[in-house]
Design a protein around this motif. Structure first.
Motif, PDB file in Angstrom:
ATOM      1  N   PHE A 173      31.569 -16.460 -58.298  1.00  0.00           N
ATOM      2  CA  PHE A 173      30.902 -14.744 -58.247  1.00  0.00           C
ATOM      3  C   PHE A 173      30.455 -14.215 -59.570  1.00  0.00           C
ATOM      4  CE2 PHE A 173      33.790 -13.532 -53.506  1.00  0.00           C
ATOM      5  CZ  PHE A 173      32.691 -14.488 -53.299  1.00  0.00           C
ATOM      6  N   GLU A 174      31.395 -13.911 -60.317  1.00  0.00           N
ATOM      7  CA  GLU A 174      31.228 -13.873 -61.308  1.00  0.00           C
ATOM      8  C   GLU A 174      29.468 -14.532 -62.334  1.00  0.00           C
ATOM      9  OE1 GLU A 174      32.346 -11.226 -65.387  1.00  0.00           O
ATOM     10  OE2 GLU A 174      33.703 -12.126 -64.332  1.00  0.00           O
ATOM     11  N   ASP A 175      29.507 -15.855 -62.225  1.00  0.00           N
ATOM     12  CA  ASP A 175      28.778 -16.388 -62.777  1.00  0.00           C
ATOM     13  C   ASP A 175      27.599 -16.344 -61.928  1.00  0.00           C
ATOM     14  OD1 ASP A 175      30.812 -17.439 -64.577  1.00  0.00           O
ATOM     15  OD2 ASP A 175      30.864 -19.519 -62.875  1.00  0.00           O
ATOM     16  N   ILE A 176      27.867 -16.440 -60.461  1.00  0.00           N
ATOM     17  CA  ILE A 176      26.371 -16.216 -60.006  1.00  0.00           C
ATOM     18  C   ILE A 176      25.758 -14.899 -60.624  1.00  0.00           C
ATOM     19  CG2 ILE A 176      25.216 -15.234 -58.188  1.00  0.00           C
ATOM     20  CD1 ILE A 176      27.557 -17.352 -56.657  1.00  0.00           C
ATOM     21  N   LEU A 177      26.174 -13.419 -60.176  1.00  0.00           N
ATOM     22  CA  LEU A 177      25.927 -12.453 -60.835  1.00  0.00           C
ATOM     23  C   LEU A 177      25.636 -12.189 -62.125  1.00  0.00           C
ATOM     24  CD1 LEU A 177      28.380  -9.877 -58.447  1.00  0.00           C
ATOM     25  CD2 LEU A 177      25.710 -10.925 -58.443  1.00  0.00           C
ATOM     26  N   VAL A 178      26.215 -13.153 -62.779  1.00  0.00           N
ATOM     27  CA  VAL A 178      25.823 -12.852 -64.913  1.00  0.00           C
ATOM     28  C   VAL A 178      23.900 -13.522 -64.549  1.00  0.00           C
ATOM     29  CG1 VAL A 178      26.039 -13.948 -66.952  1.00  0.00           C
ATOM     30  CG2 VAL A 178      27.869 -12.716 -65.687  1.00  0.00           C
ATOM     31  N   THR A 179      23.788 -14.931 -64.332  1.00  0.00           N
ATOM     32  CA  THR A 179      22.561 -15.281 -63.787  1.00  0.00           C
ATOM     33  C   THR A 179      21.284 -14.133 -63.124  1.00  0.00           C
ATOM     34  OG1 THR A 179      23.682 -17.359 -64.012  1.00  0.00           O
ATOM     35  CG2 THR A 179      20.875 -17.276 -63.359  1.00  0.00           C
ATOM     36  N   VAL A 180      21.822 -13.736 -61.815  1.00  0.00           N
ATOM     37  CA  VAL A 180      21.130 -12.834 -61.128  1.00  0.00           C
ATOM     38  C   VAL A 180      20.909 -11.822 -62.222  1.00  0.00           C
ATOM     39  CG1 VAL A 180      20.564 -11.449 -59.209  1.00  0.00           C
ATOM     40  CG2 VAL A 180      21.522 -13.506 -58.698  1.00  0.00           C
ATOM     41  N   SER A 181      21.497 -11.124 -63.083  1.00  0.00           N
ATOM     42  CA  SER A 181      21.709 -10.026 -63.371  1.00  0.00           C
ATOM     43  C   SER A 181      20.294 -10.111 -64.711  1.00  0.00           C
ATOM     44  CB  SER A 181      23.247  -9.378 -64.379  1.00  0.00           C
ATOM     45  OG  SER A 181      22.740  -8.146 -64.599  1.00  0.00           O
ATOM     46  N   PHE A 182      20.638 -10.705 -65.316  1.00  0.00           N
ATOM     47  CA  PHE A 182      19.671 -11.565 -66.417  1.00  0.00           C
ATOM     48  C   PHE A 182      18.430 -11.890 -65.924  1.00  0.00           C
ATOM     49  CE2 PHE A 182      17.454 -14.885 -68.098  1.00  0.00           C
ATOM     50  CZ  PHE A 182      17.455 -13.929 -70.003  1.00  0.00           C
ATOM     51  N   LEU A 183      18.233 -12.570 -64.338  1.00  0.00           N
ATOM     52  CA  LEU A 183      17.158 -12.480 -64.668  1.00  0.00           C
ATOM     53  C   LEU A 183      16.151 -11.561 -63.540  1.00  0.00           C
ATOM     54  CD1 LEU A 183      17.249 -16.127 -62.150  1.00  0.00           C
ATOM     55  CD2 LEU A 183      16.027 -15.563 -64.487  1.00  0.00           C
ATOM     56  N   LEU A 184      17.208 -10.621 -62.891  1.00  0.00           N
ATOM     57  CA  LEU A 184      16.803  -9.567 -62.513  1.00  0.00           C
ATOM     58  C   LEU A 184      16.152  -8.159 -63.568  1.00  0.00           C
ATOM     59  CD1 LEU A 184      19.316  -8.766 -59.612  1.00  0.00           C
ATOM     60  CD2 LEU A 184      16.429  -8.967 -59.742  1.00  0.00           C
ATOM     61  N   SER A 185      16.489  -8.797 -65.163  1.00  0.00           N
ATOM     62  CA  SER A 185      16.440  -7.492 -65.820  1.00  0.00           C
ATOM     63  C   SER A 185      14.860  -8.085 -67.098  1.00  0.00           C
ATOM     64  CB  SER A 185      17.182  -7.469 -67.081  1.00  0.00           C
ATOM     65  OG  SER A 185      17.511  -8.709 -68.325  1.00  0.00           O
ATOM     66  N   THR A 186      14.402  -8.687 -66.143  1.00  0.00           N
ATOM     67  CA  THR A 186      13.154  -9.685 -66.452  1.00  0.00           C
ATOM     68  C   THR A 186      11.523  -9.433 -66.454  1.00  0.00           C
ATOM     69  OG1 THR A 186      12.725 -11.324 -65.120  1.00  0.00           O
ATOM     70  CG2 THR A 186      14.244 -11.642 -67.987  1.00  0.00           C
ATOM     71  N   ALA A 187      12.346  -7.890 -65.391  1.00  0.00           N
ATOM     72  CA  ALA A 187      11.102  -7.287 -64.409  1.00  0.00           C
ATOM     73  C   ALA A 187      10.135  -6.882 -65.828  1.00  0.00           C
ATOM     74  CB  ALA A 187      11.228  -7.080 -63.377  1.00  0.00           C
ATOM     75  N   THR A 188       8.362  -8.051 -65.158  1.00  0.00           N
ATOM     76  CA  THR A 188       7.637  -7.288 -66.350  1.00  0.00           C
ATOM     77  C   THR A 188       6.908  -5.631 -66.121  1.00  0.00           C
ATOM     78  OG1 THR A 188       5.833  -8.600 -65.643  1.00  0.00           O
ATOM     79  CG2 THR A 188       7.144  -9.151 -67.111  1.00  0.00           C
ATOM     80  N   ASP A 189       7.218  -4.676 -64.932  1.00  0.00           N
ATOM     81  CA  ASP A 189       5.909  -3.364 -64.115  1.00  0.00           C
ATOM     82  C   ASP A 189       7.148  -2.690 -63.595  1.00  0.00           C
ATOM     83  OD1 ASP A 189       6.457  -4.912 -62.179  1.00  0.00           O
ATOM     84  OD2 ASP A 189       4.998  -5.793 -62.102  1.00  0.00           O
ATOM     85  N   THR A 190       6.891  -1.827 -63.029  1.00  0.00           N
ATOM     86  CA  THR A 190       7.839  -0.787 -62.541  1.00  0.00           C
ATOM     87  C   THR A 190       8.623  -1.155 -61.104  1.00  0.00           C
ATOM     88  OG1 THR A 190       5.393   0.015 -61.369  1.00  0.00           O
ATOM     89  CG2 THR A 190       6.425   0.875 -63.265  1.00  0.00           C
TER      90      THR A 190
END
Length: 236
Positions: free
Chosen positions: A156-173
């Motif tokens: 579970f945490e491995d999934i959310l570590v990856t997801v959290s990083f990818l979600l933080s890459t948003a380039t706009d609003t």
């Protein structure tokens, strides 16, 4: 060599057909998924995968021009469906770098649907919890999707570590969204503390559109299981 020995060395493959359409609409797509009759999560289309695929089909207008990544794709039914629609900016499907046979089978699933990796769809190795260079090259994204990835609390945490990083890459609003189907397996399992740890919020997405527009009974899609559609985004 006996026929029994040959069977043992070469797992039997069957082709499972999925036809997506809605009543009163002439548009339809058929997806062919090769399934191997052998142990392993990656070689079988789980019910949660069908539920997610039907949601994406019914809501397909929302994904026009979007960049989408499927994680832990297995047979990649949802990602292949989006790629076959032909109106997404990019569709990337991924499974673990540590499972070469699974990635080989992903390529087999693409070939069965006349999708050429690198042209019609991208196939990459992505291992949850390990941020290799390939993960940094994925952004920007609009959606991350997954089906039945939360099947073992140890990941579970491995999934959310990856997801959290990818979600933080948003380039706009507009925030990147993680849409995933989840099959209830234990009332004792929870990701609430992990959501807080990684600054994430989770909300339930209604499957009413699937109930209304899917020509199949949703209970049949779920094969007797309880399956939810959830959305995770990054806290501001």
């Amino acid at each position: 060599m006996s026929s029994n020995a040959l069977t043992a060395e070469q797992p039997v493959e069957s082709i499972k057909k999925f036809k997506f359409y809605t009543k009163g609409d002439s548009e339809e797509i058929e997806i062919s998924i090769p399934e191997l009759l052998q142990p392993g999560y990656s070689f079988y289309s789980w019910p949660a995968s069908s539920v997610l695929a039907w949601f994406l089909w019914i809501q397909r207008d929302k994904f026009v021009g979007k960049r989408i990544l499927e994680i832990g794709c297995g047979t990649a039914l949802p990602g292949i469906l989006l790629a076959k629609l032909g109106n997404c900016a990019k569709v990337i499907i991924s499974d673990s770098c540590t499972l070469p046979n699974a990635l080989k089978h992903v390529h087999r699933c693409c070939a069965a649907n006349n999708l050429e990796p690198g042209k019609d769809i991208d196939v990459i190795g992505l291992t949850w919890g390990i941020l290799l260079k390939s993960v940094f090259d994925i952004a920007p994204l609009d959606y991350i999707i997954a089906s039945d990835c939360f099947y073992d609390p140890s990941v579970f945490e491995d999934i959310l570590v990856t997801v959290s990083f990818l979600l933080s890459t948003a380039t706009d609003t507009t925030p990147v969204k993680f849409l995933f189907t989840y099959q209830d397996r234990s009332s004792d399992w929870s990701i609430e503390h992990l959501l807080q740890k990684w600054d994430l919020k989770c909300s339930k997405v209604s499957l009413s559109c699937v109930r209304k527009y899917c020509p199949l009974e949703i209970d049949d899609l779920m094969c007797g299981h309880t399956i939810h559609l959830l959305e995770i985004t990054k806290l501001p």
